[in-house]
Design an enzyme around this catalytic site. Structure first.
Site, PDB file in Angstrom:
ATOM      1  CG  ASP A 178      35.969   6.608 -27.149  1.00  0.00           C
ATOM      2  OD1 ASP A 178      36.277   5.442 -27.480  1.00  0.00           O
ATOM      3  OD2 ASP A 178      35.764   6.930 -25.956  1.00  0.00           O
ATOM      4  CG  ASP A 188      31.336  12.223 -43.659  1.00  0.00           C
ATOM      5  OD1 ASP A 188      31.169  11.373 -44.550  1.00  0.00           O
ATOM      6  OD2 ASP A 188      30.619  13.235 -43.545  1.00  0.00           O
ATOM      7  CG  ASP A 203      27.082   8.798 -41.281  1.00  0.00           C
ATOM      8  OD1 ASP A 203      27.319   8.955 -42.495  1.00  0.00           O
ATOM      9  OD2 ASP A 203      26.546   9.671 -40.574  1.00  0.00           O
ATOM     10  CE1 TYR A 240      23.191   6.156 -39.459  1.00  0.00           C
ATOM     11  CE2 TYR A 240      22.094   6.725 -41.512  1.00  0.00           C
ATOM     12  CZ  TYR A 240      23.116   6.915 -40.618  1.00  0.00           C
ATOM     13  OH  TYR A 240      24.072   7.854 -40.870  1.00  0.00           O
ATOM     14  CE  LYS A 250      31.954   4.784 -25.519  1.00  0.00           C
ATOM     15  NZ  LYS A 250      33.244   5.460 -25.250  1.00  0.00           N
TER      16      LYS A 250
HETATM   17  C1  IPM Z   1      26.052   8.743 -46.172  1.00  0.00           C
HETATM   18  C2  IPM Z   1      25.086   9.862 -45.891  1.00  0.00           C
HETATM   19  C3  IPM Z   1      23.753   9.252 -45.509  1.00  0.00           C
HETATM   20  C4  IPM Z   1      23.955   8.418 -44.260  1.00  0.00           C
HETATM   21  C5  IPM Z   1      22.612  10.265 -45.319  1.00  0.00           C
HETATM   22  C6  IPM Z   1      22.453  11.169 -46.513  1.00  0.00           C
HETATM   23  C7  IPM Z   1      21.317   9.583 -44.967  1.00  0.00           C
HETATM   24  O1  IPM Z   1      25.566  10.703 -44.902  1.00  0.00           O
HETATM   25  O2  IPM Z   1      25.832   8.013 -47.155  1.00  0.00           O
HETATM   26  O3  IPM Z   1      27.016   8.581 -45.421  1.00  0.00           O
HETATM   27  O4  IPM Z   1      23.957   8.965 -43.148  1.00  0.00           O
HETATM   28  O5  IPM Z   1      24.124   7.215 -44.383  1.00  0.00           O
HETATM   29 MN    MN Z   2      27.503  10.135 -44.108  1.00  0.00          MN
END
Ligand code: IPM
Ligand code: MN
Length: 352
Positions: free
Chosen positions: A221, A249, A245, A142, A189
């Site tokens: 993975d 999710d 990240d 990032y 990884k």
């Molecule tokens: C999160 C979001 C952010 C990230 C984006 C919006 C930059 O997806 O907070 O997880 O990737 O960190």
């Molecule tokens: Mn995210």
């Protein structure tokens, strides 16, 4: 107690869900005799529109002066399909993480007894799930060098980590594991990436300082797979920025709705509390978004930033009650009546 909180509502549904968290927090303050000072500041697309910058200096100063930051969401579709946009709302978030030194993102995943059947995963797989993913937030790909070569026909992003960056994140992971079931999983990884080998080596070196913690090392993975097969086999997971990240999710769907999971970002300066969902622009202004992730983020704030555990517990209790009694927004209502975002907030505040 005097609580000085910076309020960054952001874009999309941000302002609506933040409003409910404010209602709930004010109800808590009234009940427990606290005095909250809210200071609102701009961030994201609304800040670009107002001052041409997604994380203005003024906002940073407000965050630095606060005891905690409560954050909604940022992002606007106008930027998503424009790869050439010079400033993007998301840059505001990254700049904020970097300038506040928020190197650790704490993302819990847990199930709500009354919602187990809302999950896309089978009940027997997820019952009792209670995990924390600790994502490194200010390093890795990032923040590494990126660019184009070859007249724009080649692109690169670089992932860099220092031993010190891994150590400070891993330290939080070990400490968190000690307060829970003493299991820590380092996700990497290391069969391919040099940064992952540094992560593994660093965490292995730290094991001797935490003899009570059992550490496992797993490839990302494989973790992605096991996380949806047997989520409750995990407790605390630590990982680098991009893996974190993606995995957080993935983990968020276990609970049955993305609208439920809170998070905290902690580090050097003021800690920040935010729902893990995004700005959900399709729902903006419609009063339909689920405010619970933001309300639960406020609970994390009361507990972690101010040490107010009883207050946090009461918020969680009324949230559970609203779920059990079906006072929920459309994402959770199924065939039953769907409540508006603001109605859920009012109900929670009243029940506090
Ligand atoms: C999160 C979001 C952010 C990230 C984006 C919006 C930059 O997806 O907070 O997880 O990737 O960190
Ligand atoms: Mn995210």
């Amino acid at each position: 107690m005097k609580l000085n909180i910076a309020l960054l509502a952001g874009d999309g549904i941000g302002p609506e869900v933040i409003e409910q968290a404010v209602k709930v927090s004010n109800a808590i303050a009234k009940k427990f005799n606290h005095e909250i000072t809210w200071t609102a500041a701009l961030t994201g697309a609304c800040a670009i529109d107002a001052v041409g910058e997604p994380y203005p200096d003024e906002t940073h100063e407000i965050c630095m002066a606060a005891d905690a930051v409560l954050f909604g969401a940022i992002g606007h579709p106008r930027y998503d399909n424009d790869p050439k946009a010079k400033v993007r709302p998301e840059q505001g978030l990254l700049k904020m993480r970097q300038k506040l030194g928020l190197y650790a993102n704490v993302r819990p995943t847990f199930t709500f007894p009354s919602l187990i059947d809302n999950s896309p995963l089978k009940r027997e797989r997820i019952e009792g799930t209670d995990i924390i993913i600790l994502r490194e937030l200010t390093g890795g790909i990032y923040f590494g060098a990126r660019g184009r070569l070859d007249d724009g026909n080649t692109a690169f992003d670089t992932c860099t980590y220092t031993r010190a960056e891994v150590q400070r994140l891993a330290k939080l992971g070990f400490e968190m594991a000690l307060t829970r079931s003493k299991k820590l999983c380092c996700v990497d990884k290391a069969n391919v990436l040099e940064t992952s080998r540094l992560w593994r080596e660093t965490v292995q070196d730290m094991e001797k300082d935490y003899p009570e913690v059992t550490v496992s090392y797993e490839f990302v993975d494989a973790v992605a797979m096991r996380l949806v097969q047997w989520p409750n086999s995990y407790d605390v997971l630590i990982t680098e920025n991009l893996f974190g990240d993606i995995l957080t999710d993935e983990a968020s769907v276990i609970s049955g709705s993305m609208g439920l999971m809170p998070s905290a970002s902690v580090g050097i300066h003021t800690s920040l509390y935010e729902p893990i969902h995004g700005s959900y622009p399709q729902a903006a202004g419609k009063d339909i978004a689920n405010p619970l992730a933001t309300v639960l983020s406020a609970a994390m704030m009361f507990e972690d930033a101010f040490g107010l555990k009883e207050e946090a517990e009461l918020i969680r209790e009324v949230v559970n009650k609203s779920l059990a009694e079906g006072v929920v927004t459309e994402d959770l209502a199924g065939k039953n009546k769907a409540y508006k975002t603001s109605e859920v907030g009012d109900w929670l505040a009243k029940n506090i």
